[in-house]
Design a protein around this motif. Structure first.
Motif, PDB file in Angstrom:
ATOM      1  N   LYS A 148       0.834  -1.141  -0.127  1.00  0.00           N
ATOM      2  CA  LYS A 148       0.022  -0.061  -0.094  1.00  0.00           C
ATOM      3  C   LYS A 148       0.753   1.220   0.007  1.00  0.00           C
ATOM      4  O   LYS A 148       0.407   2.098  -0.304  1.00  0.00           O
ATOM      5  N   GLN A 149       2.062   1.016   0.269  1.00  0.00           N
ATOM      6  CA  GLN A 149       2.971   2.216   0.512  1.00  0.00           C
ATOM      7  C   GLN A 149       3.873   2.570  -0.583  1.00  0.00           C
ATOM      8  O   GLN A 149       5.101   3.064  -0.565  1.00  0.00           O
ATOM      9  N   LYS A 150       3.699   1.851  -1.905  1.00  0.00           N
ATOM     10  CA  LYS A 150       4.349   1.803  -3.006  1.00  0.00           C
ATOM     11  C   LYS A 150       4.954   3.338  -3.544  1.00  0.00           C
ATOM     12  O   LYS A 150       5.777   3.608  -3.718  1.00  0.00           O
ATOM     13  N   ASP A 151       3.737   4.282  -3.309  1.00  0.00           N
ATOM     14  CA  ASP A 151       4.274   5.568  -3.725  1.00  0.00           C
ATOM     15  C   ASP A 151       5.248   6.169  -2.715  1.00  0.00           C
ATOM     16  O   ASP A 151       6.109   7.011  -3.121  1.00  0.00           O
ATOM     17  N   ASP A 152       5.204   5.816  -1.356  1.00  0.00           N
ATOM     18  CA  ASP A 152       6.359   6.302  -0.621  1.00  0.00           C
ATOM     19  C   ASP A 152       7.712   5.855  -0.879  1.00  0.00           C
ATOM     20  O   ASP A 152       8.551   6.352  -0.568  1.00  0.00           O
ATOM     21  N   LEU A 153       7.423   4.495  -1.163  1.00  0.00           N
ATOM     22  CA  LEU A 153       8.853   3.824  -1.625  1.00  0.00           C
ATOM     23  C   LEU A 153       9.400   4.556  -2.712  1.00  0.00           C
ATOM     24  O   LEU A 153      10.765   4.996  -2.931  1.00  0.00           O
ATOM     25  N   GLU A 154       8.582   5.128  -3.926  1.00  0.00           N
ATOM     26  CA  GLU A 154       9.015   5.554  -4.967  1.00  0.00           C
ATOM     27  C   GLU A 154       9.628   7.100  -4.501  1.00  0.00           C
ATOM     28  O   GLU A 154      10.673   7.507  -5.214  1.00  0.00           O
ATOM     29  N   ARG A 155       9.158   7.530  -3.796  1.00  0.00           N
ATOM     30  CA  ARG A 155       9.342   8.996  -3.271  1.00  0.00           C
ATOM     31  C   ARG A 155      10.957   8.627  -2.602  1.00  0.00           C
ATOM     32  O   ARG A 155      11.884   9.667  -2.613  1.00  0.00           O
ATOM     33  N   GLN A 156      11.052   7.640  -1.500  1.00  0.00           N
ATOM     34  CA  GLN A 156      12.210   7.544  -1.001  1.00  0.00           C
ATOM     35  C   GLN A 156      13.276   7.120  -2.145  1.00  0.00           C
ATOM     36  O   GLN A 156      14.361   7.785  -1.807  1.00  0.00           O
ATOM     37  N   ILE A 157      13.112   6.285  -2.945  1.00  0.00           N
ATOM     38  CA  ILE A 157      14.086   5.934  -4.116  1.00  0.00           C
ATOM     39  C   ILE A 157      14.541   7.416  -4.579  1.00  0.00           C
ATOM     40  O   ILE A 157      15.617   7.681  -4.730  1.00  0.00           O
ATOM     41  N   GLU A 158      13.659   8.282  -5.209  1.00  0.00           N
ATOM     42  CA  GLU A 158      13.998   9.421  -5.772  1.00  0.00           C
ATOM     43  C   GLU A 158      14.984  10.352  -5.014  1.00  0.00           C
ATOM     44  O   GLU A 158      15.787  10.941  -5.482  1.00  0.00           O
ATOM     45  N   ASN A 159      14.534  10.302  -3.624  1.00  0.00           N
ATOM     46  CA  ASN A 159      15.186  11.203  -2.694  1.00  0.00           C
ATOM     47  C   ASN A 159      16.588  10.748  -2.667  1.00  0.00           C
ATOM     48  O   ASN A 159      17.718  11.539  -2.501  1.00  0.00           O
ATOM     49  N   ILE A 160      16.774   9.673  -2.262  1.00  0.00           N
ATOM     50  CA  ILE A 160      17.953   8.960  -1.985  1.00  0.00           C
ATOM     51  C   ILE A 160      19.034   8.894  -3.338  1.00  0.00           C
ATOM     52  O   ILE A 160      20.070   9.332  -3.485  1.00  0.00           O
ATOM     53  N   LYS A 161      18.254   8.769  -4.477  1.00  0.00           N
ATOM     54  CA  LYS A 161      19.075   9.123  -5.819  1.00  0.00           C
ATOM     55  C   LYS A 161      19.686  10.610  -6.061  1.00  0.00           C
ATOM     56  O   LYS A 161      20.607  10.792  -6.400  1.00  0.00           O
ATOM     57  N   MET A 162      18.610  11.283  -5.736  1.00  0.00           N
ATOM     58  CA  MET A 162      19.003  12.929  -5.604  1.00  0.00           C
ATOM     59  C   MET A 162      20.264  13.170  -4.811  1.00  0.00           C
ATOM     60  O   MET A 162      21.207  13.894  -5.280  1.00  0.00           O
ATOM     61  N   TYR A 163      20.327  12.436  -3.598  1.00  0.00           N
ATOM     62  CA  TYR A 163      21.375  12.871  -2.700  1.00  0.00           C
ATOM     63  C   TYR A 163      22.504  12.357  -3.124  1.00  0.00           C
ATOM     64  O   TYR A 163      23.401  12.922  -3.131  1.00  0.00           O
ATOM     65  N   MET A 164      22.507  11.064  -3.570  1.00  0.00           N
ATOM     66  CA  MET A 164      23.714  10.327  -4.049  1.00  0.00           C
ATOM     67  C   MET A 164      24.405  11.054  -5.166  1.00  0.00           C
ATOM     68  O   MET A 164      25.647  11.284  -5.426  1.00  0.00           O
ATOM     69  N   LEU A 165      23.498  11.464  -6.130  1.00  0.00           N
ATOM     70  CA  LEU A 165      24.056  12.228  -7.272  1.00  0.00           C
ATOM     71  C   LEU A 165      24.430  13.574  -6.823  1.00  0.00           C
ATOM     72  O   LEU A 165      25.458  13.877  -7.567  1.00  0.00           O
ATOM     73  N   ALA A 166      23.937  14.084  -6.109  1.00  0.00           N
ATOM     74  CA  ALA A 166      24.336  15.530  -5.492  1.00  0.00           C
ATOM     75  C   ALA A 166      25.830  15.388  -4.888  1.00  0.00           C
ATOM     76  O   ALA A 166      26.612  16.247  -4.925  1.00  0.00           O
ATOM     77  N   LYS A 167      26.123  14.179  -4.195  1.00  0.00           N
ATOM     78  CA  LYS A 167      27.406  13.994  -3.547  1.00  0.00           C
ATOM     79  C   LYS A 167      28.404  13.393  -4.610  1.00  0.00           C
ATOM     80  O   LYS A 167      29.525  13.311  -4.421  1.00  0.00           O
ATOM     81  N   GLY A 168      27.963  13.108  -5.646  1.00  0.00           N
ATOM     82  CA  GLY A 168      28.905  12.589  -6.802  1.00  0.00           C
ATOM     83  C   GLY A 168      29.213  11.099  -6.763  1.00  0.00           C
ATOM     84  O   GLY A 168      30.071  10.636  -7.114  1.00  0.00           O
ATOM     85  N   TYR A 169      28.406  10.496  -5.935  1.00  0.00           N
ATOM     86  CA  TYR A 169      28.449   8.834  -5.595  1.00  0.00           C
ATOM     87  C   TYR A 169      28.114   8.188  -6.997  1.00  0.00           C
ATOM     88  O   TYR A 169      27.074   8.337  -7.528  1.00  0.00           O
ATOM     89  N   SER A 170      28.920   7.036  -7.108  1.00  0.00           N
ATOM     90  CA  SER A 170      28.601   5.971  -7.993  1.00  0.00           C
ATOM     91  C   SER A 170      27.769   5.077  -7.214  1.00  0.00           C
ATOM     92  O   SER A 170      28.521   4.653  -6.030  1.00  0.00           O
ATOM     93  N   PHE A 171      26.650   4.488  -7.312  1.00  0.00           N
ATOM     94  CA  PHE A 171      25.938   3.748  -6.478  1.00  0.00           C
ATOM     95  C   PHE A 171      25.061   2.828  -7.311  1.00  0.00           C
ATOM     96  O   PHE A 171      24.619   2.968  -8.149  1.00  0.00           O
TER      97      PHE A 171
END
Length: 115
Positions: free
Chosen positions: A71-94
């Protein structure tokens, strides 16, 4: 050529002066130069070699997102996008890992002291 005394060299490589003395006795790391008074001196090349050996193996960075139920699939997608944005902003390969409700569910049971 830059030379370091045993105290400075020990601090830079993260060991004690006694460890360096022991390495000298064992032939593991001989000082670049020993003065007439017995002071040990180590070179920049030795420092570079030791620090290179101490570098950890290449690490993999993983982003992890989890929700408790489908039921929380939308929350999961938001988490994924937030984590990706953070990692990319830090310049990480992940790599990204996500999970939906993988925890073990135990049926609820109540116990009383008289059981």
């Amino acid at each position: 050529m830059k030379l370091y005394g045993i105290g400075d060299f020990a601090k830079m490589v993260g060991v004690t002066q006694q460890t360096l003395r022991n390495w000298d006795k064992l032939g593991k790391l001989k000082p670049h130069h020993v003065s007439d008074s017995g002071y040990r001196y180590y070179s920049q090349t030795q420092l570079n070699e030791l620090l290179r050996k101490k570098e950890p193996a290449q690490r993999m960075i993983v982003g992890y997102a989890r929700v408790s139920s489908p039921k929380q699939k939308d929350d999961l997608e938001r988490q994924i996008e937030n984590i990706k944005m953070y990692m990319l902003a830090k310049g990480y390969s992940f790599e990204m890992i996500s999970d939906i409700g993988s925890g073990i569910e135990y049926p609820y049971q109540s116990y009383s002291p008289s059981d």
